[in-house]
Each structure stands twice: as C-alpha cells, then as structure tokens.
Write an enzyme that holds these catalytic residues in place. Structure first.
Site: not given
Length: 551
Positions: A190, A337, A447, A452
């Site tokens: 990956t 994963e 940000k 956020w």
C-alpha cells in the site's frame, strides 16, 4: 481473566482448518452452467475446467521448485489466469504477492525485493520492464510468461515457459495439503504520502472469514442483493489491489458467472457489460465516472447494474448521475490494511418509497459495520467518543481479518495497532443507528480559522453543480486563517465553469445554514483530468503540490 473450559477433541476428530482450498470445494456444486469468461482473449471456462486448471498450475509451480512459504509474484491484468493464481499459489502453502503494476519501476523493484519474491508470473506487457530491472531483483530465481495470444511472442528475458503451454503439460489433479490456517496466504503493498510502499499480509483464516462475511453482507439486505446464484460479476477494481476487494473469492465459492475484462478500457468494459449481461461490479468513483463519461455509454441502458463504490468517497453528484442512468449504487468502506471490508450502505426496507434525493443521501453514507467488525471513534488522547452523529474522531477497528502489521516494519506496525485497535487514519462520526460517515482523512482535514473543515464535505457540495463532473479539495497554508480550501474540478462535456459559478452554487448551502462561508474554496482550477493514484483514487498529494507550484 475468568477461567474458560477448553474443547478437548478426540484423537480421531478432524481439525478443519480454514484454508483457501475450502472455498474452492463448493464452486462446482452451485455453478451449474455458469462460466468464467476472459475478456482479454474471449476464452470461457466451466467451473470443472477452472478447478482442473488450478490443479495444473499447482503442479507447474511445484515442479518449478516452489515450496511452502515461498513468495510467488504476479504481474497481470484482470484475467481468469489471475483468479487461478488467487487459489493455486496459496493452496500449495506459498504466498501470493499481487504486484501493483501501476507503481513506478523503482517502487515495483522495491516491493518485489522487500517481499522476497522467488518466482514471477508476468504478462507480456510487463516483461520488458522486468528485463530492464532483473539485475536489481535479488531474490527472483525464475520467470513465467503470461500471454493473451495463442502464438506468444518471444520473451525479452529467459523464462521457464509460457503459462498455457506449461498448464497443458501438467496433470489435472493435485492433492492440496492441510496446514496451519494462520499461514500467510497473500501479501501486497500500500502506498502512502511519504516513503516506500508498506507491505500488508493476510492469512488463510483471515481470507476465509472475510469471504464468508462478504458473502453474507452482499445478500442479507433485501434492497442490496449484490451476489446471488443468478448474478454476473465483473470486477473493475484491479486484482492486485486488496484481492479485488476479496470479491473473486466470494464469486468463486458461490459459483457465479464471472467476467474478467483484462486491461480497463471504457469500450471493453461497456461491451462486456452488454454482451455478458453483467449485474454486479465494484470500483473507485473515478473509474465509474470514466465509464459513464465515455461517448459509447450515452446510448446504454444501465438498468440492473449494481455497483459498489469504495476507495474514495462517493459524492452526491456521482450517486445522483448513476441513479439517473439506472445504476443501483452503494458505498463500501475499508482499506488495504483491513482486507478491506469494514462497512457498507444499509438500505431500509422502505427504501423504494424514498425520493431521489433521499436515495442519494442514504447511498453516500459510509454505512454500517458488517458482521464481526467492532468500530469506534476516538479523540486525540485515545478516548472513546459518543455515537451521537456529532462527535468527530479517528475511526479505529477490530475484526478477525485485519493485517497484523506491516511486513518487516515493527515501528510502523506498533503505530498502526496502538492500544490494541487498528488506526485507520480516517476522521468520522457514528450515529445511534451505528451508521458511519467518514468526514476526511486526518491528513486532509482543512484547519481554517480554528475550525476543522472536511474536504469531502466541500467536494460533495461542489459535485452537485450540474456542470461539474468531479471535484477535489485540499487545504493550503494561509497566513491569516492557518489553512484555506482550494479546489480543482473537471467540467462535463460542453460545459464551462469557474470560481464564480462554484461560489454562486455554494451560496445556496450557505444561505440554508448547511455550511459556513469559509467552506467556499479560495480558488477553483478547471482541469482536463484530476490526478489519480495507482489504484484510481484521487491523489491529493499530487494536487497539493500542483496547486502550491501554481502559487
């Protein structure tokens, strides 16, 4: 820990290991007349022929000296050959390395050396590359040629022979052994934003459990029947990428008709969709957008096609366009994963009563965790956050099929599994119905002004503009605000858009109180094509550098 009573089987009892060979047992039982079709060469195989070919390949590999634990690499397009490798290689106890053929040559070399590949099966298209770098491949001992032609051209490097010729000379039976179900079956790499690709790996037990859960998930919802006996499956996710999301294992176990398109080209995909009557596919958003945008797609009725989207967020714009063309579209969530399945869209029983906009809103949700997945969100201090649909935190998971670490990288593995939970690097919310909504990657959250802001939320709203095909948003440093959003977009054929058009479009959401005014990107750049990674995802690393260099 409380004492538990352990099962003590009799000596005669057979201890049934969860091995990939068990998935192959049922394939002929349910297949009937279903075939496995190669779009690369037009060949068709019955399931009996497929099983014989798996045995022949196992004999070829064994004769070549491949032993349990050896790593066998495959560089191929999506073909029935690749499906045979999915089974034969791990079933003899070896490890299948699905090489990402879209990586840069130096990264391909790195992954093959890092995985310690012993034998390499390579398509004609990739043999010239291997001929150039073979002196750098320190563990490779032999090569096998894979060709779509009945009269293969001479290989540019020494090989042990051509795949079909070798199979013809091999026996059609093989006694696949039992061994520990925790033996590694597959590995692949990956790519991240920095450094070399990282190797993940999965055991036979993990892949069998993932297969069983994926089979249940794709058939347990009345309004999301993706795989049944009558289904026709065609992957549009590369087989080198997380085993094509593990779906080929399910399709083979169920004996479905399978169509493997070879190299992805819109014309080929559309032709196979129509001639083979495909009912189910999966892909990243950009691939579906590419197919729908092709000239030949305009005259096609896509009714009856179900498509599972993953890899990147499904935007409202693409979901709406797909539904309008007759495609039943859904969201799946996972990572390399995680093997990859973690969650999928969950359609309620009354979904047929939903309006078009309600359908879109439901289908772009990241979905509910599938069986066996324990999913939570945590704050920056590792504390669990409430599932109220408001609290945002990093998504962490536990389930039986997660990679146990990164191959030969203990420090990164410890970071991945900090405090016994796998850290996804995604920021999301979970509501009281267990529905997950990914808000952004941690590294992609913008940000700005102490807030956020989700780049995915901005992309989703921009994508609703009727003249915009795709949108990508990133944050760039700003002296006053810390960071500010910037966008690149592609326009629909014949349309023209600019920042003013995007600003006017976004103003409606500001007026309705859905977003704040600082969600509006400072710049909007119109491009012919949005950069993508080797697996078709939007490449924000490249976009960020591109916009930085443009000032």
């Amino acid at each position: 820990m409380m004492p538990v009573k352990l099962l003590k089987p009799t000596e005669e009892a057979y201890q049934y290991p969860l091995l990939i060979k068990q998935l192959l047992l049922s394939s002929q039982r349910y297949a009937g007349d279903n075939e496995i079709v190669g779009g690369n060469n037009g060949k068709r195989y019955s399931y009996q022929e497929f099983n014989e070919r798996v045995c022949r390949l196992a004999n070829v590999l064994t004769e070549a000296g491949v032993k349990a634990g050896d790593v066998v690499a495959v560089l191929d397009w999506d073909t029935p050959r690749y499906l045979e490798c999915f089974f034969a290689i791990p079933m003899i106890g070896a490890v299948l390395h699905t090489v990402n053929v879209r990586l840069a040559p130096e990264q391909i070399v790195y992954t093959m050396n890092h995985a310690e590949d012993k034998l390499v099966l390579a398509h004609d298209d990739f043999l010239p590359l291997l001929a150039q770098v073979k002196h750098e491949l320190v563990t490779v001992e032999k090569y096998m040629q894979l060709s779509d032609s009945d009269t293969p051209a001479e290989a540019p490097l020494k090989t042990m022979g051509e795949y079909e010729s070798l199979l013809k000379g091999a026996l059609p039976e093989f006694d696949f052994p039992d061994f520990d179900e925790n033996a590694i079956a597959t590995t692949f790499y990956t790519t991240g934003t920095t450094g070399n690709p990282k190797g993940v790996y999965f055991s036979h037990r993990q892949l069998v459990l993932h297969t069983m859960t994926l089979a249940a998930t794709t058939s347990m919802n009345d309004n999301m029947q993706l795989m049944q006996v009558s289904s026709v499956y065609m992957p549009i996710t590369p087989m080198f990428h997380v085993h094509a999301w593990g779906v080929p294992y399910v399709a083979t176990m169920m004996g479905l008709k399978q169509v493997y398109p070879g190299r992805y080209e819109p014309a080929t995909l559309l032709k196979l969709f129509m001639t083979e009557k495909v009912t189910f596919s999966h892909c990243v958003p950009t691939i579906l957008q590419m197919v729908l945008s092709s000239e030949k797609a305009k005259a096609i009725d896509f009714s009856g096609w179900q498509v599972l989207i993953g890899g990147s967020a499904l935007t409202a714009g693409l979901a709406s366009a797909a539904l309008e063309r007759g495609i039943q579209i859904y969201t799946g969530y996972g990572m390399s994963e995680t093997c990859p399945l973690l969650s999928t869209t969950w359609m309620p029983l009354n979904a047929d009563e939903f309006t078009h906009d309600q359908q879109v809103a439901k289908r772009i949700k990241t979905g509910r965790p599938v069986p066996f997945v324990n999913m939570r969100i945590i704050d920056s201090n590792g504390r669990f956050l409430p599932h109220d649909g408001e609290a945002m935190g990093e998504v962490v998971v536990r389930t039986p099929w997660l990679t146990q670490g990164y191959l030969n990288e203990p420090e990164k593995s410890e970071e991945l599994w900090a405090n016994g939970w796998m850290h996804t690097g995604d920021v999301g919310t979970i509501d009281s119905t267990y529905t997950l909504q990914i808000r952004d990657r941690i590294k992609d959250v913008i940000k700005t002004g102490g807030e956020w802001v989700s780049s995915l939320d901005i992309e989703n709203l921009i994508s609703k503009h009727p003249d915009i095909e795709l949108a990508a948003v990133i944050g760039l440093p700003d002296d006053e605000w810390g960071e500010r959003p910037h966008a690149i977009v592609t326009a629909r054929a014949g349309a023209s858009v600019d920042r003013d058009a995007v600003a006017a479009h976004m103003q409606q959401y500001i007026d309705e109180g859905l977003i704040e005014k600082w969600y509006l990107p400072d710049t909007v750049k119109v491009v012919d094509e949005i950069p993508r990674t080797s697996v078709g995802k939007i490449d924000k690393k490249v976009i960020r550098e591109m916009l930085k260099s443009n000032g």
